[in-house]
Scaffold this active site. Structure first.
Site, short mmCIF file in Angstrom:
data_model
loop_
_atom_site.label_atom_id
_atom_site.label_comp_id
_atom_site.label_asym_id
_atom_site.label_seq_id
_atom_site.Cartn_x
_atom_site.Cartn_y
_atom_site.Cartn_z
N ARG A 103 32.31 37.51 29.78
CA ARG A 103 33.71 37.47 29.89
C ARG A 103 34.23 38.35 29.01
NH1 ARG A 103 37.93 33.25 31.29
NH2 ARG A 103 39.12 33.06 29.60
N HIS A 130 38.90 38.75 38.39
CA HIS A 130 38.61 37.54 38.19
C HIS A 130 37.98 36.76 39.50
CE1 HIS A 130 38.16 33.95 35.96
NE2 HIS A 130 39.28 33.73 35.60
N GLN A 133 37.03 32.76 39.72
CA GLN A 133 38.40 32.17 39.87
C GLN A 133 38.88 32.19 41.45
OE1 GLN A 133 40.12 30.08 37.70
NE2 GLN A 133 40.97 29.38 39.92
N ASP A 222 50.36 32.72 37.40
CA ASP A 222 49.59 32.87 36.26
C ASP A 222 50.50 33.07 35.01
OD1 ASP A 222 47.33 33.15 34.82
OD2 ASP A 222 46.64 35.38 35.43
N CYS A 262 45.57 29.10 37.83
CA CYS A 262 44.17 29.25 37.44
C CYS A 262 44.04 28.43 36.09
CB CYS A 262 43.55 30.61 37.34
SG CYS A 262 44.77 31.68 36.18
N ARG A 290 35.79 25.73 40.51
CA ARG A 290 35.00 26.73 39.87
C ARG A 290 33.40 26.32 39.53
NH1 ARG A 290 37.75 29.83 35.84
NH2 ARG A 290 35.54 30.62 35.31
#
Length: 309
Positions: A103, A130, A133, A222, A262, A290
């Site tokens: 990440r 991502h 996700q 987001d 998210c 997730r």
């Protein structure tokens, strides 16, 4: 055969559904206490140059439930943070472990890691993509509607990693995708080129959230100020005025429309407190998924599919 998961572009529609189907099975097993130690004795190294709550806990919990071990490395604790190349890190870690999750900020670092690793590499998030996700998002939508094809996905906010991965994943899954972003915060040209690459794709890019959300089955948003963008806070807060997911905006979507985020959420900015709490169940279903999606990804990449539960 899928070797790494670096972006949503890596996945065919068959691979997307293979991940989702296995995630459904693993979720059922977990909820019903059915052992599924498909990665017994295997190890996953996880590298974090961006801190995380959901990514770290879900990967570490997932590996434990699968019978394996996840090891945590922060950027400061690894030699990558002290100047070792991604190539040398990849070649070293490949001698020790069965998979690598990273990440970080730069997609190029993930690509270089994968180019030199002899074990699977999973993108836990970059500024570009991502994928874990978005696969969890698709799983959550399918749980609600029982299908993805033909649904309308609307995104409101920054044309960031989430927006870009949702465009690719949604279109590949046969969804209509509409994204509303300020003109200076649009997705990258290569993502827009992808959206235009297939005459079967139904995609709209607009600067009007009302146009994007019209008749949507699911609305995404987001944060306006992503990690690493803190120096742009004031500029971004001005640019994104009018891009909040509010009850008034959702009234334009289909009755019973889903809302997804998210997390973490900045309530009162990209989403109102009222909307967040009204849709909290599906937002936290999304967060839970997730875990199940990443377990499926690890099984498919690290050899946990052939083993019987």
């Amino acid at each position: 055969m899928l070797k790494h998961l670096l972006t949503m572009q890596d996945l065919s529609i068959n691979e997307i559904y293979r991940i989702l189907n296995l995630a459904d099975q693993l979720k059922y097993n977990q909820q019903h206490g059915i052992p599924h130690r498909r990665l017994e004795g295997k190890t996953l190294v996880t590298i974090y140059e961006k801190p995380s709550t959901r990514t770290r806990i879900s990967f570490e919990t997932g590996m434990f439930q699968l019978g394996g071990l996840a090891m945590y490395l922060s950027g400061r604790e690894s030699q990558v943070g002290r100047g070792e190349t991604a190539a040398d890190t990849a070649r070293t870690l490949s001698r020790y472990c069965d998979g690598i999750m990273i990440r970080t900020f730069r997609q190029e670092d993930v690509e270089e890691l994968a180019a030199y690793a002899t074990v699977p590499v999973i993108n836990g998030m970059t500024d570009y993509a991502h994928p874990c996700q978005v696969l969890a998002d698709l799983m959550t939508i399918r749980e609600r509607y029982a299908h993805l094809d033909g649904l309308k996905l609307a995104y409101v906010g920054d044309g960031d990693n989430m927006c870009q991965s949702l465009i690719v994943g949604g279109l590949k899954a046969g969804m209509t995708v509409a994204a509303a972003t300020p003109r200076d915060y649009r997705p990258l040209p290569e993502i827009l080129d992808f959206a235009a690459s297939d005459p079967g794709f139904d995609f709209l890019l607009t600067d009007d959230p009302r146009e994007a959300v019209q008749d949507a089955d699911v609305v995404f948003t987001d944060v306006w100020v992503s990690m690493g963008k803190e120096a742009e806070t004031e500029q971004r807060l001005r640019a994104f005025q009018g891009y909040s997911v509010t009850a008034e905006l959702l009234a334009l979507a289909k009755p019973g429309c889903m809302v997804q985020h998210c997390l973490p959420a900045h309530k009162g900015q990209e989403i109102s407190q009222e909307v967040f709490e009204a849709h909290a169940q599906e937002i936290f279903d999304e967060a839970e998924n997730r875990l199940h999606v990443q377990k499926a990804i690890m099984c498919l990449l690290m050899g946990g599919v052939e083993r019987e539960d």
